[in-house]
Design a protein around this motif. Sequence first.
Motif, PDB file in Angstrom:
ATOM      1  N   ALA A   1       0.827  -1.213   0.000  1.00 48.57           N
ATOM      2  CA  ALA A   1       0.000   0.000   0.000  1.00 48.57           C
ATOM      3  C   ALA A   1       0.859   1.260   0.000  1.00 48.57           C
ATOM      4  CB  ALA A   1      -0.933  -0.005   1.202  1.00 48.57           C
ATOM      5  N   ASP A   2       1.948   1.251   0.756  1.00 44.02           N
ATOM      6  CA  ASP A   2       2.843   2.415   0.791  1.00 44.02           C
ATOM      7  C   ASP A   2       3.442   2.668  -0.591  1.00 44.02           C
ATOM      8  OD1 ASP A   2       2.332   2.725   3.466  1.00 44.02           O
ATOM      9  OD2 ASP A   2       4.196   1.780   4.150  1.00 44.02           O
ATOM     10  N   PHE A   3       3.821   1.612  -1.275  1.00 46.03           N
ATOM     11  CA  PHE A   3       4.415   1.749  -2.609  1.00 46.03           C
ATOM     12  C   PHE A   3       3.383   2.263  -3.609  1.00 46.03           C
ATOM     13  CE2 PHE A   3       5.780  -0.136  -6.728  1.00 46.03           C
ATOM     14  CZ  PHE A   3       7.036   0.452  -6.835  1.00 46.03           C
ATOM     15  N   LEU A   4       2.150   1.753  -3.499  1.00 40.65           N
ATOM     16  CA  LEU A   4       1.087   2.147  -4.419  1.00 40.65           C
ATOM     17  C   LEU A   4       0.486   3.506  -4.075  1.00 40.65           C
ATOM     18  CD1 LEU A   4      -0.774  -1.289  -4.663  1.00 40.65           C
ATOM     19  CD2 LEU A   4       0.599  -0.235  -6.457  1.00 40.65           C
ATOM     20  N   GLY A   5       0.762   3.988  -2.871  1.00 40.23           N
ATOM     21  CA  GLY A   5       0.186   5.260  -2.447  1.00 40.23           C
ATOM     22  C   GLY A   5      -1.308   5.184  -2.264  1.00 40.23           C
TER      23      GLY A   5
END
Length: 332
Positions: free
Chosen positions: A205-209
Amino acid sequence: MLTNDVYIHIGLPKTGTTFLQECYFPYLKDFFYFGIGTKASPEYYNVIHPLKSRGVMSLTDEYVRNTREQIKTASYPHKKILISDENFDGGNNFSGLADNCIVLKKIFSKPKIIFTFRRQDSFLESYYRECIKTGDFISVKYFLRYYNDSFGSYFGRGSINFDVYNLNWLLYYRHLTDTFGEENVLALPFEMLKQENTIFFTRMADFLGTGNFIPNGVKNPRHSYAALRAVRFLNRFVNNGRNGFPILIQNPFAKILPSKREGKNDLITKLRDISNNYLRMKYLSRMLSHIPCNEQQFISPEIRNKIMLIHAESNRELAEEIKIDLQKYSYY
């Protein structure tokens, strides 16, 4: 020029890709999802799927421009696009990875890449089981090119096989970062998905924003060792174009049962389903699951240890580069 943020999940296969494609990626807010699975958009097969076999030399300016326009039209009004297809991994022994990376970079300019991987011995065990389920009957030694106590190189003809030395995820990861930039590549181990899924999906989720959530879904059924052994034996005689003894017809009642267009009789539908699938795992596994048999692996512990020793040092370096403790997942 595409102005969308593009994220591409390239696999590897056997790393929870089906689960992600069915239960996670399609439900991400603010994303338009291109990808394999029951939730795949129709545009995937028209636009994204052909890219996998697109030769680098055929990437004309006109083709690139038309493909971008199709993607832009299909994804409107979404600002983010997510593509998931493990066939971008490079195919047989990942030999096509370099070309696929060139194609993806040419079409999408600056995509962000999601790379999921798995312990080499576990990856090979799972892949071998999949080969049996899809009709093959090759031996483990042929599959691994393991003869005279050593691993040989990839044999390009015949049934699927692997060069064990080629399963170097560190080099794979470095090729991705060299092509797309280190900040644009997320690498996650399959074992984290299985054992620590909260951490796995938080990193995703952090990578995908995007907002974090833990998906629920049905896991792929694991077929017993006994069932797979029986299927491997029967595969020698199935008329599937892979053997010299095609005495078992795959769909024996196809000519006498009405086609689907001729009615929806429940009994006929069931008979048609049985005729089409009686040699396939979903029936055989159910029938053979009651056979007393100790659950075991096709690849012996001795060979598995050899595989992991080959990759111990590169796995240690990979752990340092992606900042994930792979030792707790027994990568080294």
